[in-house]
Design an enzyme around this catalytic site. Structure first.
Site, PDB file in Angstrom:
ATOM      1  N   ILE A 160       0.863  -1.176   0.000  1.00 54.99           N
ATOM      2  CA  ILE A 160       0.000   0.000   0.000  1.00 54.99           C
ATOM      3  C   ILE A 160       0.899   1.227   0.000  1.00 54.99           C
ATOM      4  O   ILE A 160       2.073   1.149   0.354  1.00 54.99           O
ATOM      5  CB  ILE A 160      -0.978   0.030   1.205  1.00 54.99           C
ATOM      6  CG1 ILE A 160      -0.223  -0.033   2.538  1.00 54.99           C
ATOM      7  CG2 ILE A 160      -1.986  -1.094   1.105  1.00 54.99           C
ATOM      8  CD1 ILE A 160      -1.163   0.040   3.757  1.00 54.99           C
ATOM      9  N   ASP A 161       0.348   2.358  -0.408  1.00 56.99           N
ATOM     10  CA  ASP A 161       1.132   3.575  -0.539  1.00 56.99           C
ATOM     11  C   ASP A 161       1.711   4.033   0.801  1.00 56.99           C
ATOM     12  O   ASP A 161       1.172   3.735   1.870  1.00 56.99           O
ATOM     13  CB  ASP A 161       0.273   4.714  -1.095  1.00 56.99           C
ATOM     14  CG  ASP A 161      -0.195   4.460  -2.515  1.00 56.99           C
ATOM     15  OD1 ASP A 161       0.372   3.575  -3.176  1.00 56.99           O
ATOM     16  OD2 ASP A 161      -1.128   5.153  -2.950  1.00 56.99           O
ATOM     17  N   LYS A 162       2.771   4.802   0.691  1.00 54.38           N
ATOM     18  CA  LYS A 162       3.439   5.358   1.870  1.00 54.38           C
ATOM     19  C   LYS A 162       2.457   6.052   2.809  1.00 54.38           C
ATOM     20  O   LYS A 162       2.470   5.820   4.022  1.00 54.38           O
ATOM     21  CB  LYS A 162       4.506   6.354   1.409  1.00 54.38           C
ATOM     22  CG  LYS A 162       5.111   7.210   2.507  1.00 54.38           C
ATOM     23  CD  LYS A 162       6.014   8.275   1.908  1.00 54.38           C
ATOM     24  CE  LYS A 162       6.471   9.266   2.961  1.00 54.38           C
ATOM     25  NZ  LYS A 162       7.276  10.355   2.374  1.00 54.38           N
ATOM     26  N   ARG A 264      -7.103   6.132  -5.541  1.00 57.05           N
ATOM     27  CA  ARG A 264      -6.838   7.555  -5.688  1.00 57.05           C
ATOM     28  C   ARG A 264      -7.119   8.024  -7.117  1.00 57.05           C
ATOM     29  O   ARG A 264      -7.753   9.069  -7.337  1.00 57.05           O
ATOM     30  CB  ARG A 264      -5.388   7.851  -5.293  1.00 57.05           C
ATOM     31  CG  ARG A 264      -5.076   7.460  -3.855  1.00 57.05           C
ATOM     32  CD  ARG A 264      -3.582   7.441  -3.565  1.00 57.05           C
ATOM     33  NE  ARG A 264      -3.008   8.777  -3.607  1.00 57.05           N
ATOM     34  CZ  ARG A 264      -1.695   8.999  -3.502  1.00 57.05           C
ATOM     35  NH1 ARG A 264      -0.855   7.985  -3.373  1.00 57.05           N
ATOM     36  NH2 ARG A 264      -1.236  10.224  -3.538  1.00 57.05           N
TER      37      ARG A 264
END
Length: 353
Positions: A160-162, A264
């Site tokens: 998953i994204d930062k 997103r």
């Protein structure tokens, strides 16, 4: 040979602006080579670098032939000079154990489920060679002689994204990684996210379908393309409204696919960027009033949760050894809880006026 292509899988938020490219690998195609897609050719010649990773590297402009970037469908020709050009100089890619706190939701001899905080990079690469989740896992398992953090057959199963918080599963054994990986590939896992998005979504639930690929105008962002365009990779997101706050909406998102920045990019595509998502335009006042008090309220919201409001809330899969269904749920982190509570109070006050 891994060559650092793994970094292309990671959250591209970690790069800012145009940077010089550095040569990490060079190879010359044999004089007798028949035409062959470059992603297939490179995956056959580079150990531990999958075709999928090479495709991502090519999409990002990192695979060059005769000093020019090419797409993954380029067919190599005899004597072509192939170079891998990454946006960072050579670096020792060995994973070092670092004493970083982990929130372990579940652990057994085969796997771990971790609740990742926002702000923690998942994997070393592109300016973040230390202080990542992978470094923390290496420390947590440093006394496990069977776990080698540098072995691609164990470790992260998905990412998953930062700046996204929430649940991740980690494989401790090659068997676990293989069997969990098959589940993710076959889309039999269950994952849901909670997100706060700009705007009052008209429908109570819906489905977003559109290929996800690198934005040609900004390679740090992903964009949505028509399914028939053959650009990017197919992606489907289902959403359901959980709570409405007039100018923003709390939604649950369920993924059919797991593309980079999928939620997103998809939510922006339908006109509802994630709240406070700077990369996708959500760090601006997109809905609401013109009053100074409202603008101050939104700025305070941004200060409370200065990152995309996205949380990987649930994760379900079949245990690779026992065959038992495993389901996990994580609570919102503090920043998201405070933000949602603030919106609830704001809307409640509006209704009482």
């Amino acid at each position: 040979m891994n060559l650092g292509i793994n970094a292309v899988d990671e959250d591209i938020d970690e790069v800012d602006g145009e940077q010089q490219l550095y040569e990490h690998f060079r190879m010359v195609v044999d004089a007798g080579q028949v035409p062959l897609r470059i992603d297939k050719y490179m995956s056959e010649h580079l150990q531990h670098s999958s075709r999928n990773r090479i495709q991502k590297a090519a999409d990002a402009g990192f695979v060059h032939v005769n000093d020019k970037p090419v797409k993954s469908n380029y067919k190599v020709r005899p004597n072509d000079v192939i170079t891998l050009m990454l946006d960072r100089p050579h670096h020792d890619t060995n994973i070092e154990a670092e004493d970083i706190p982990l929130n372990v939701t579940y652990e057994d001899s085969e796997l771990m489920v971790i609740n990742k905080p926002a702000g923690l990079v998942v994997h070393p690469g592109v300016g973040n060679f230390h202080g990542t989740l992978v470094n923390a896992i290496a420390w947590h398992l440093k006394d496990n002689a069977k776990y080698d953090p540098n072995d691609p057959e164990v470790g992260l199963v998905h990412r998953i994204d930062k700046d996204t918080s929430g649940l991740l599963v980690i494989a401790k054994t090659p068997n676990a990684k293989t069997k969990l990986g098959v589940q993710f590939f076959n889309k039999t896992t269950h994952r849901s996210y909670n997100a706060l998005v700009w705007g009052n979504i008209t429908e109570d639930e819906g489905r977003i379908e559109g290929n996800i690929g690198r934005d040609p105008k900004d390679r740090l962002r992903m964009a949505v393309f028509a399914p028939e365009s053959e650009i990017g990779k197919s992606a489907v997101t289902h959403y359901k409204v959980l709570e409405r706050f007039g100018y923003v909406t709390l939604v649950e998102c369920i993924l059919e696919t797991g593309r980079t920045h999928q939620i997103r990019a998809h939510m922006k595509h339908i006109g509802h960027p994630l709240f406070a998502d700077e990369r996708y335009g959500g760090m601006e006042i997109l809905r609401g009033e013109r009053s100074a008090s409202y603008k101050a309220f939104i700025q305070n919201c941004f200060k409370i949760c200065p990152r995309q409001v996205l949380h990987a809330k649930t994760l379900g899969f079949v245990h690779p050894t026992t065959g038992k269904q495993m389901d996990f749920t994580s609570e919102w982190p503090e920043d998201m809880t405070l933000l949602i509570d603030k919106w609830r109070r704001y809307i409640s006050g509006q209704k009482q006026q």
